[in-house]
Motif scaffolding. Structure first.
Motif, PDB file in Angstrom:
ATOM      1  N   GLN A  51      -3.346  -8.535  -9.052  1.00  0.00           N
ATOM      2  CA  GLN A  51      -3.736  -9.949  -9.625  1.00  0.00           C
ATOM      3  C   GLN A  51      -4.456  -9.667 -10.936  1.00  0.00           C
ATOM      4  OE1 GLN A  51      -6.308 -11.631  -6.210  1.00  0.00           O
ATOM      5  NE2 GLN A  51      -5.792 -13.381  -7.581  1.00  0.00           N
ATOM      6  N   THR A  70       6.273  -5.627 -16.058  1.00  0.00           N
ATOM      7  CA  THR A  70       5.918  -6.783 -15.399  1.00  0.00           C
ATOM      8  C   THR A  70       7.227  -7.507 -15.019  1.00  0.00           C
ATOM      9  OG1 THR A  70       4.113  -6.741 -16.603  1.00  0.00           O
ATOM     10  CG2 THR A  70       4.275  -8.718 -15.427  1.00  0.00           C
ATOM     11  N   GLU A  93       2.160  -5.174  -6.186  1.00  0.00           N
ATOM     12  CA  GLU A  93       1.503  -6.497  -6.868  1.00  0.00           C
ATOM     13  C   GLU A  93       0.072  -6.421  -7.307  1.00  0.00           C
ATOM     14  OE1 GLU A  93       2.138  -9.378  -3.999  1.00  0.00           O
ATOM     15  OE2 GLU A  93       4.118 -10.017  -4.739  1.00  0.00           O
ATOM     16  N   LEU A 101      -0.532 -13.581 -10.484  1.00  0.00           N
ATOM     17  CA  LEU A 101      -0.075 -12.449  -9.399  1.00  0.00           C
ATOM     18  C   LEU A 101       1.062 -11.769 -10.335  1.00  0.00           C
ATOM     19  CD1 LEU A 101      -0.587 -11.030  -6.761  1.00  0.00           C
ATOM     20  CD2 LEU A 101       1.167 -12.543  -5.810  1.00  0.00           C
ATOM     21  N   THR A 152       4.034  -8.741 -10.434  1.00  0.00           N
ATOM     22  CA  THR A 152       4.585  -7.588  -9.745  1.00  0.00           C
ATOM     23  C   THR A 152       4.916  -6.521 -10.809  1.00  0.00           C
ATOM     24  OG1 THR A 152       5.547  -9.324  -7.998  1.00  0.00           O
ATOM     25  CG2 THR A 152       6.640  -7.278  -8.256  1.00  0.00           C
TER      26      THR A 152
END
Length: 86
Positions: A78, A38, A76, A29, A31
């Motif tokens: 995945q 990142t 966010e 995960l 952000t």
């Protein structure tokens, strides 16, 4: 999120993991900050032997900033990193 990815760094397959024929996917995960960097990576699932390498690579990824009503926003997303032993 893949469409806005501008720099993707491939993970280094850990030598010990390769020797032990460890493979599979690591779910992360991430952000993405307003600049497209990142900012944070959290390991969700995956072989611990592979997870660090996946996380280290994703921390170097760069995205075009995500826009909401014309302004950059933090999001966010995945990410699935696959190690296949080849």
């Amino acid at each position: 999120s893949q469409g806005l990815l501008v720099k993707k760094v491939q993970p280094i397959y850990p030598a010990i993991a390769r020797q032990l024929h460890r493979q599979g996917s690591v779910q992360l995960l991430a952000t993405i900050d307003k600049s497209g960097n990142t900012a944070k990576v959290q390991i969700l699932t995956g072989d611990p032997m592979l997870a660090r390498s996946a996380s280290d690579a994703v921390k170097q990824w760069k995205y075009r900033p995500y826009l909401l009503n014309g302004s950059p926003v933090e999001i966010e997303t995945q990410i699935n990193v696959i190690f296949n032993g080849e």
